[in-house]
Design a protein around this motif. Structure first.
Motif, PDB file in Angstrom:
ATOM      1  N   ASN A 107       0.838  -1.188   0.000  1.00  0.00           N
ATOM      2  CA  ASN A 107       0.000   0.000   0.000  1.00  0.00           C
ATOM      3  C   ASN A 107       0.881   1.248   0.000  1.00  0.00           C
ATOM      4  OD1 ASN A 107      -1.476   2.273   1.743  1.00  0.00           O
ATOM      5  ND2 ASN A 107      -3.049   1.033   0.753  1.00  0.00           N
ATOM      6  N   ARG A 109       0.614   5.585   0.099  1.00  0.00           N
ATOM      7  CA  ARG A 109      -0.259   6.722   0.345  1.00  0.00           C
ATOM      8  C   ARG A 109       0.512   8.027   0.194  1.00  0.00           C
ATOM      9  NH1 ARG A 109      -4.062   5.810   5.687  1.00  0.00           N
ATOM     10  NH2 ARG A 109      -5.444   4.198   4.794  1.00  0.00           N
ATOM     11  N   TYR A 134      -4.566  10.288  -1.497  1.00  0.00           N
ATOM     12  CA  TYR A 134      -4.813   9.167  -2.416  1.00  0.00           C
ATOM     13  C   TYR A 134      -3.919   8.003  -2.046  1.00  0.00           C
ATOM     14  CZ  TYR A 134      -5.381   6.448  -6.675  1.00  0.00           C
ATOM     15  OH  TYR A 134      -5.650   5.424  -7.559  1.00  0.00           O
ATOM     16  N   GLY A 159      -7.239   1.506  -5.972  1.00  0.00           N
ATOM     17  CA  GLY A 159      -6.856   2.709  -5.260  1.00  0.00           C
ATOM     18  C   GLY A 159      -8.052   3.589  -5.002  1.00  0.00           C
ATOM     19  N   GLY A 160      -7.819   4.659  -4.247  1.00  0.00           N
ATOM     20  CA  GLY A 160      -8.891   5.582  -3.928  1.00  0.00           C
ATOM     21  C   GLY A 160      -8.437   6.581  -2.887  1.00  0.00           C
ATOM     22  N   GLN A 189     -11.962   5.366   4.220  1.00  0.00           N
ATOM     23  CA  GLN A 189     -11.405   5.177   2.890  1.00  0.00           C
ATOM     24  C   GLN A 189     -12.472   4.689   1.917  1.00  0.00           C
ATOM     25  OE1 GLN A 189      -8.247   2.306   3.030  1.00  0.00           O
ATOM     26  NE2 GLN A 189      -9.495   0.710   3.945  1.00  0.00           N
ATOM     27  N   GLN A 191     -12.402   3.010  -2.061  1.00  0.00           N
ATOM     28  CA  GLN A 191     -11.511   2.509  -3.089  1.00  0.00           C
ATOM     29  C   GLN A 191     -12.277   1.755  -4.175  1.00  0.00           C
ATOM     30  OE1 GLN A 191      -7.597   0.908  -1.709  1.00  0.00           O
ATOM     31  NE2 GLN A 191      -8.668   0.698   0.237  1.00  0.00           N
ATOM     32  N   GLN A 193     -11.669  -1.357  -6.795  1.00  0.00           N
ATOM     33  CA  GLN A 193     -10.785  -2.511  -6.884  1.00  0.00           C
ATOM     34  C   GLN A 193     -11.126  -3.377  -8.093  1.00  0.00           C
ATOM     35  OE1 GLN A 193      -8.349  -2.814  -4.777  1.00  0.00           O
ATOM     36  NE2 GLN A 193      -8.927  -2.003  -2.791  1.00  0.00           N
ATOM     37  N   THR A 212     -16.483  -1.223  -5.863  1.00  0.00           N
ATOM     38  CA  THR A 212     -16.093  -0.070  -5.053  1.00  0.00           C
ATOM     39  C   THR A 212     -16.468  -0.350  -3.608  1.00  0.00           C
ATOM     40  OG1 THR A 212     -16.395   1.480  -6.888  1.00  0.00           O
ATOM     41  CG2 THR A 212     -16.415   2.396  -4.670  1.00  0.00           C
ATOM     42  N   SER A 214     -16.134   1.089   0.586  1.00  0.00           N
ATOM     43  CA  SER A 214     -15.821   2.174   1.505  1.00  0.00           C
ATOM     44  C   SER A 214     -15.909   1.649   2.931  1.00  0.00           C
ATOM     45  CB  SER A 214     -16.780   3.352   1.320  1.00  0.00           C
ATOM     46  OG  SER A 214     -18.119   2.952   1.545  1.00  0.00           O
TER      47      SER A 214
END
Length: 236
Positions: A107, A109, A134, A159-160, A189, A191, A193, A212, A214
């Motif tokens: 990951n 950021r 992001y 990502g997101g 968050q 994202q 995927q 998606t 969250s």
């Protein structure tokens, strides 16, 4: 710490114009064992590492804004066992390793932060850090097995955006150096995927899906422990 912050009469500060350079690191290694039949076997292993460098500028006393980078990587292994009984069904059987699942994740950021200090003396302060930005991530998994039906692999990329509120404590052994500790925080968050699951013995052999997700939650404790050091350039 909150009681000390409200009751303390000793005041410290980090003046406007000071530059903050530093970051934190965290490391976790875990191994679990348990009884499988009449034997004690290794059930799982986990290794995780994260690093988070930060640079910020104090716009006013005790309030800094800047940029934070974060990288984390982890590797986990799960062991699955079965009891094999001899032909004829006599005896208690033996423990056999059926399959092994390995998981690797990464990951990255990047985003802005704002941090405010509340001193509880000349050498100690509480702080709160609000950040967002992001993130991009990648997860790879594979299962090896003596039974071809259980052999599989998985790849998830995406990502997101994220936001995080993190409390912490800083100790100042010198005027321009602080040692920090944090034990987690609140996070949100969202994202998008893409997941590809492959199982050669099945028809169809692969399956692709996009989604998606969250989430909002809080995590506090030793499992979220991070230690850091920060230098304050230009602090008087």
């Amino acid at each position: 710490m909150l009681v000390l912050a409200s009751a303390s009469t000793a005041q410290g500060q980090i003046a406007a114009g000071t530059m903050m350079l530093g970051g934190s690191v965290g490391y976790i290694q875990q191994s679990t064992e348990g009884a499988v039949g009449n034997t004690n076997e290794k059930l799982s292993e986990l290794w995780q590492f994260n690093v988070s460098p930060t640079a910020a500028y104090f716009l006013v006393d005790n309030l800094a804004v800047g940029l934070n980078l974060g990288y984390s990587g982890s590797t986990g292994t799960l062991y699955n066992y079965i009891r094999a009984v001899p032909i004829g069904g006599t005896g208690s059987g033996v423990t056999v390793l059926q399959d092994v699942s390995e998981l690797r994740s990464y990951n990255l950021r990047v985003g802005p932060i704002a941090r405010y200090y509340q001193f509880v003396g000349e050498k100690a302060a509480l702080f709160g850090q609000l950040g967002g930005g992001y993130q991009a991530n990648r997860m790879e998994g594979e299962t090896t097995s003596a039974d071809p039906l259980y052999v599989s692999s998985e790849l998830v990329t995406g990502g997101g955006f994220f936001a995080q509120l993190m409390p912490g404590f800083a100790f100042f052994p010198t005027h321009k150096l602080a040692l920090e500790v944090t034990l987690g925080g609140f996070g949100y968050q969202r994202q998008t995927q893409k997941a590809t699951f492959t199982q050669p013995a099945m028809v169809p052999a692969s399956n692709v899906r996009e989604y998606t997700a969250s989430s909002f939650g809080a995590s506090f404790g030793l499992s979220s422990l991070q230690l850091g050091a920060v230098f304050y350039l230009g602090r008087k």
